[in-house]
Every structure is written in C-alpha cells, then in structure tokens.
Scaffold this motif. Sequence first.
Motif, PDB file in Angstrom:
ATOM      1  N   ILE A   9       7.377  -8.329 -54.898  1.00  0.00           N
ATOM      2  CA  ILE A   9       7.345  -9.376 -55.938  1.00  0.00           C
ATOM      3  C   ILE A   9       8.724  -9.998 -56.097  1.00  0.00           C
ATOM      4  CG2 ILE A   9       7.056  -9.766 -58.415  1.00  0.00           C
ATOM      5  CD1 ILE A   9       4.882  -7.571 -58.350  1.00  0.00           C
ATOM      6  N   THR A  10       9.743  -9.162 -56.064  1.00  0.00           N
ATOM      7  CA  THR A  10      11.122  -9.660 -56.193  1.00  0.00           C
ATOM      8  C   THR A  10      11.456 -10.659 -55.085  1.00  0.00           C
ATOM      9  OG1 THR A  10      11.809  -7.572 -57.188  1.00  0.00           O
ATOM     10  CG2 THR A  10      13.544  -8.980 -56.272  1.00  0.00           C
ATOM     11  N   ILE A  11      11.156 -10.272 -53.854  1.00  0.00           N
ATOM     12  CA  ILE A  11      11.500 -11.113 -52.694  1.00  0.00           C
ATOM     13  C   ILE A  11      10.762 -12.452 -52.755  1.00  0.00           C
ATOM     14  CG2 ILE A  11      11.302 -11.288 -50.183  1.00  0.00           C
ATOM     15  CD1 ILE A  11      11.757  -8.247 -50.072  1.00  0.00           C
ATOM     16  N   LEU A  12       9.477 -12.409 -53.099  1.00  0.00           N
ATOM     17  CA  LEU A  12       8.685 -13.634 -53.091  1.00  0.00           C
ATOM     18  C   LEU A  12       9.017 -14.543 -54.271  1.00  0.00           C
ATOM     19  CD1 LEU A  12       5.410 -12.147 -51.722  1.00  0.00           C
ATOM     20  CD2 LEU A  12       6.678 -14.040 -50.715  1.00  0.00           C
ATOM     21  N   GLN A  13       9.393 -13.977 -55.425  1.00  0.00           N
ATOM     22  CA  GLN A  13       9.855 -14.834 -56.520  1.00  0.00           C
ATOM     23  C   GLN A  13      11.192 -15.485 -56.162  1.00  0.00           C
ATOM     24  OE1 GLN A  13       9.860 -13.190 -60.458  1.00  0.00           O
ATOM     25  NE2 GLN A  13       7.637 -13.267 -60.625  1.00  0.00           N
ATOM     26  N   TRP A  14      12.052 -14.738 -55.491  1.00  0.00           N
ATOM     27  CA  TRP A  14      13.309 -15.318 -55.015  1.00  0.00           C
ATOM     28  C   TRP A  14      13.017 -16.439 -54.020  1.00  0.00           C
ATOM     29  CZ3 TRP A  14      15.023 -15.438 -49.922  1.00  0.00           C
ATOM     30  CH2 TRP A  14      16.329 -15.904 -49.742  1.00  0.00           C
ATOM     31  N   HIS A  15      12.058 -16.200 -53.123  1.00  0.00           N
ATOM     32  CA  HIS A  15      11.704 -17.203 -52.119  1.00  0.00           C
ATOM     33  C   HIS A  15      11.159 -18.466 -52.782  1.00  0.00           C
ATOM     34  CE1 HIS A  15       9.153 -19.116 -48.992  1.00  0.00           C
ATOM     35  NE2 HIS A  15      10.106 -18.703 -48.163  1.00  0.00           N
ATOM     36  N   ALA A  16      10.302 -18.292 -53.797  1.00  0.00           N
ATOM     37  CA  ALA A  16       9.736 -19.452 -54.489  1.00  0.00           C
ATOM     38  C   ALA A  16      10.803 -20.238 -55.234  1.00  0.00           C
ATOM     39  CB  ALA A  16       8.651 -18.993 -55.466  1.00  0.00           C
ATOM     40  N   GLU A  17      11.816 -19.527 -55.723  1.00  0.00           N
ATOM     41  CA  GLU A  17      12.923 -20.190 -56.420  1.00  0.00           C
ATOM     42  C   GLU A  17      13.741 -21.043 -55.459  1.00  0.00           C
ATOM     43  OE1 GLU A  17      16.804 -18.260 -58.205  1.00  0.00           O
ATOM     44  OE2 GLU A  17      15.109 -17.860 -59.546  1.00  0.00           O
ATOM     45  N   LYS A  18      13.911 -20.524 -54.247  1.00  0.00           N
ATOM     46  CA  LYS A  18      14.695 -21.256 -53.237  1.00  0.00           C
ATOM     47  C   LYS A  18      13.877 -22.334 -52.535  1.00  0.00           C
ATOM     48  CE  LYS A  18      18.568 -18.909 -53.583  1.00  0.00           C
ATOM     49  NZ  LYS A  18      19.830 -19.552 -54.020  1.00  0.00           N
ATOM     50  N   TYR A  19      12.558 -22.038 -52.336  1.00  0.00           N
ATOM     51  CA  TYR A  19      11.714 -22.963 -51.570  1.00  0.00           C
ATOM     52  C   TYR A  19      10.436 -23.268 -52.368  1.00  0.00           C
ATOM     53  CZ  TYR A  19      14.774 -21.077 -47.973  1.00  0.00           C
ATOM     54  OH  TYR A  19      15.864 -20.665 -47.259  1.00  0.00           O
ATOM     55  N   PRO A  20      10.539 -24.008 -53.442  1.00  0.00           N
ATOM     56  CA  PRO A  20       9.349 -24.333 -54.238  1.00  0.00           C
ATOM     57  C   PRO A  20       8.360 -25.161 -53.418  1.00  0.00           C
ATOM     58  CG  PRO A  20      11.242 -25.656 -54.932  1.00  0.00           C
ATOM     59  CD  PRO A  20      11.764 -24.631 -53.972  1.00  0.00           C
ATOM     60  N   GLY A  21       7.083 -24.842 -53.576  1.00  0.00           N
ATOM     61  CA  GLY A  21       6.051 -25.576 -52.863  1.00  0.00           C
ATOM     62  C   GLY A  21       5.743 -25.042 -51.485  1.00  0.00           C
ATOM     63  N   ALA A  22       6.477 -24.047 -51.011  1.00  0.00           N
ATOM     64  CA  ALA A  22       6.221 -23.489 -49.685  1.00  0.00           C
ATOM     65  C   ALA A  22       4.895 -22.744 -49.677  1.00  0.00           C
ATOM     66  CB  ALA A  22       7.351 -22.544 -49.272  1.00  0.00           C
ATOM     67  N   ALA A  23       4.149 -22.871 -48.574  1.00  0.00           N
ATOM     68  CA  ALA A  23       2.840 -22.216 -48.470  1.00  0.00           C
ATOM     69  C   ALA A  23       2.956 -20.701 -48.535  1.00  0.00           C
ATOM     70  CB  ALA A  23       2.155 -22.640 -47.167  1.00  0.00           C
ATOM     71  N   GLY A  24       4.063 -20.185 -48.048  1.00  0.00           N
ATOM     72  CA  GLY A  24       4.260 -18.740 -48.040  1.00  0.00           C
ATOM     73  C   GLY A  24       4.359 -18.119 -49.422  1.00  0.00           C
ATOM     74  N   ASN A  25       4.595 -18.939 -50.439  1.00  0.00           N
ATOM     75  CA  ASN A  25       4.704 -18.410 -51.796  1.00  0.00           C
ATOM     76  C   ASN A  25       3.412 -17.745 -52.269  1.00  0.00           C
ATOM     77  OD1 ASN A  25       7.318 -19.353 -51.938  1.00  0.00           O
ATOM     78  ND2 ASN A  25       6.773 -21.246 -52.995  1.00  0.00           N
ATOM     79  N   TYR A  26       2.269 -18.178 -51.704  1.00  0.00           N
ATOM     80  CA  TYR A  26       0.987 -17.612 -52.135  1.00  0.00           C
ATOM     81  C   TYR A  26       0.825 -16.149 -51.727  1.00  0.00           C
ATOM     82  CZ  TYR A  26      -0.877 -21.980 -53.929  1.00  0.00           C
ATOM     83  OH  TYR A  26      -1.088 -23.100 -54.689  1.00  0.00           O
TER      84      TYR A  26
END
Length: 441
Positions: free
Chosen positions: A291-308
């Motif tokens: 969860i930590t890694i993916l929230q960080w990823h969403a913060e850096k790359y909003p709208g990325a498909a991988g966020n799901y």
Amino acid sequence: MSVGLLADRIGRERTLSIASAVFIIGAIIQAASYGTFWWELENNSSADYEILHTDIPTITVGRIILGYGVGVCAGGVPLYISEIAPAKLRGRIIGIEQMILCLGEMIAFWLNYGFTFLSIDSWWRIPLAIQILPAVVLGVGCWTFVPPSPRWLVAQDRLECAHEVLSRLHGSQSADIEIQDIRREHQFERIVTQATWADMFKKPVLRVTLLGMGVQWFQQITGTNSILYYTPTLYEKGGITNANTANLATGGVGVVLFVFAWIPIFFFDKLGRKTWLQIGVVGMMCAMIGITILQWHAEKYPGAAGNYAIIAFPYLFYVFFNISWGVGSWTYATEIFPLSMRAKGNALSTMSLWAGCYIVAQVSPPIGAAIGWGLYIIYAGICCIAFFFVRYAMVETRGRTLEEMSKLFGIEDKLAQRSGVDADMVEAKTGVEYVEHAEHN
C-alpha cells in the motif's frame, strides 16, 4: 469491562441476553432519530440547520448504548465458546464464530450499499432498524435455549447441572473426566486466590494478563480497522478517483473477509497459535508495504493505470489477517486465564482490543493527512514488533485443556507455594468430594 462482572454473577449466556436487550434499545434510538423533529422542519424551514445539527446527539446516544451491547457480545461470545469447546476444536469453533462475523459484515455492507439507491431521504433508517432482528434472536436464544457454561456451573457448585451440560456437548464418558478436572481446578483456585481485579495485575497472574491484553492490542494496532474504516480514502490516495469504483472495491474487502474466514475452521487447530500469528503478521506487513509503495506511485504518477493495483493489497492484508489474528487473538485471550479469573481476564483483553481500535480510528486520518503514505510504513513497523511479541513472549497453547493453562504458565505452582497449599492434595480431595456429592444426589 462489565463482562468480567456480569459473566461471573449471572452466567455467560444470560450476560449475552442482557447485552442484546441493550443493543436493541440503541438500535431503536438510532433508527428513530430526528423523527420527532420533522413537524418543526416542515413548518419552520428557517430551523433546518439547527434541527439537523441537534440530531447528532440523538444518534450518538444510540451508538453509545448500542456500543455497550457490541462490546459485551465481543467479549462474552468467545468466552462462552472457549468454555464449551473441546480443547482440540477450540480454535475451529472460534473460527466458525469469525466466519459468521465476517458474513454479517459483508451482508451489512451490501445492504447499506443497496439501500443508497432508494429514492427516499430516510433510507438509512432501514439498515439501522434491521439490526434489531438478529439481536432479538440472540437475546431470546441465549435466555431460553443456550445451555450455561459448565465451568460457570461448577463455580456455582451446581455439579450435576455441569455434568449434564458436558454430557450433552461431549458425551458422558468425556464428561466424567472433564467434570473432575474442572472441579479440581476450581477447588484449588478457591483456596489459593480471591480472584479480584487487583489479582489480575499481581504475580503470577500478571504475565497472563499482559499476554491476553497484548495479543488483542496488537490485533488492532497493526492497522486492521484503519484499512476497514478508511478503505475508500486509501483507494482515493492510491489514485482511484471514481467514487463508485472505490465503493465497489471496498465491498470486495467484505467478500474477501468472508471467503478466507473459512480457512481457520479447517486448519487453525492443525498448527500452533504462535505459528499462525507469525505467518499472518508477516503477510500483513507485506500488504502494508505494498500500500505504501502504490500510494507513493500514485502521488508521483497520478492517473497511471498501474495505480489500480492498490486494490489488491487491502485484500491481501485481510487474507492473512483472517487466517491468523482474526481467530488467533480471540482464541488465545480466552483460553490462557485460570478459571476463576477467566471472565475478568477476557474483559481486560477485550477492553485492550477496543482501546486499540479507538486509537487507530482516531489517529489514522490526521497522521495520514500529515505524512500520507508514511502512515502505512508505521503500521508495517508495528507488524514487525508484533512478530517479535508472538515469537518471544507468547507461550504455545494448542491442544491444552483450559484446566491445564494454570500449570502451563506456572500460575498453579506459584499460587500453591504462596498459600502453602499442596496442589496434589487438593486434587485428591476434590476427587473424593465429587464422588461423595454424586452418590448423595
């Protein structure tokens, strides 16, 4: 905490009936809230804000009353189950309780979700009112159908009733052996301790009290209800901005909880309590890191498909939680205390769990707002601490009868030494007393 008082005085099953009655009162208050204000609302539109605001105390009072019923049932049901279950099946039967609890949570979520589509403004009254039905079944059933705990009956010197209940539950041959073990343990504890609240925090019982409270504390403080309560927020910070998608994904958590609650029913008693808790906390820690890694990823790359991909990690957390801590902490906390102190010990352990639940529910939003994904790093660290607590502080209890726990934790010998009592003499004396009692009746 009142479980420790009521369960010893009036019995385990009667305590659950009283809790159900209180629960029903709270549910009625919640479902009926602000109904009395509608006349003023319809005839004085300028008072809209005041009326809706003053209704909050009504709902709060209902929740406080209802919360008492929930708290007593949360502590009282596992206590009762542990005292009627055979040692080799104790974990399985508490696992069945966990499965039914998860079924209730899943039904509650989807009922709420379904009722939101109704076109009436007061749709929320219906699911609040539905709570009354299972509470009535529980209350009436516990008062009229459910047998008393045989261990509570022994503590009341109702030996024949205790033997009858044990015979119905485990068969007459097992009942003959169990009743003497229970009687011997009760007689011994009656001689060596007063079993007061103060005794729970004195050696040699202090260690068991801390273990029971500790395992229930870690069950909550590792973040389980932080995820359950705030899953939509978790998904939102993970980049899922569609509200309907977040709500449906949250509903999936309930489905996962129910499906994986079946695993402990078949496998929990095959491994030790400590083994399951260690497996579970490692998996929970990995989910928190994900969860930590993916929230960080969403913060850096909003709208990325991988966020799901973040949808999978609360599910992963509850897979591991349900096969381990969801059953293990309740089983362990209800089985480790001496007979005369079991209700008080279970009350303290359950209080510790709800205290942890309250803290997690209150601190998660402000900490999450302040440090974002760092909140889940904190939970991962707490999972690591919980692993060492289980590995080095806890004592394995699988397969032990409740009457063996005092000896396992060294309580029996230390109480006997402190009181100058020979435990073997008490055992022999109790056996004779029971035979004489049976012949007399």
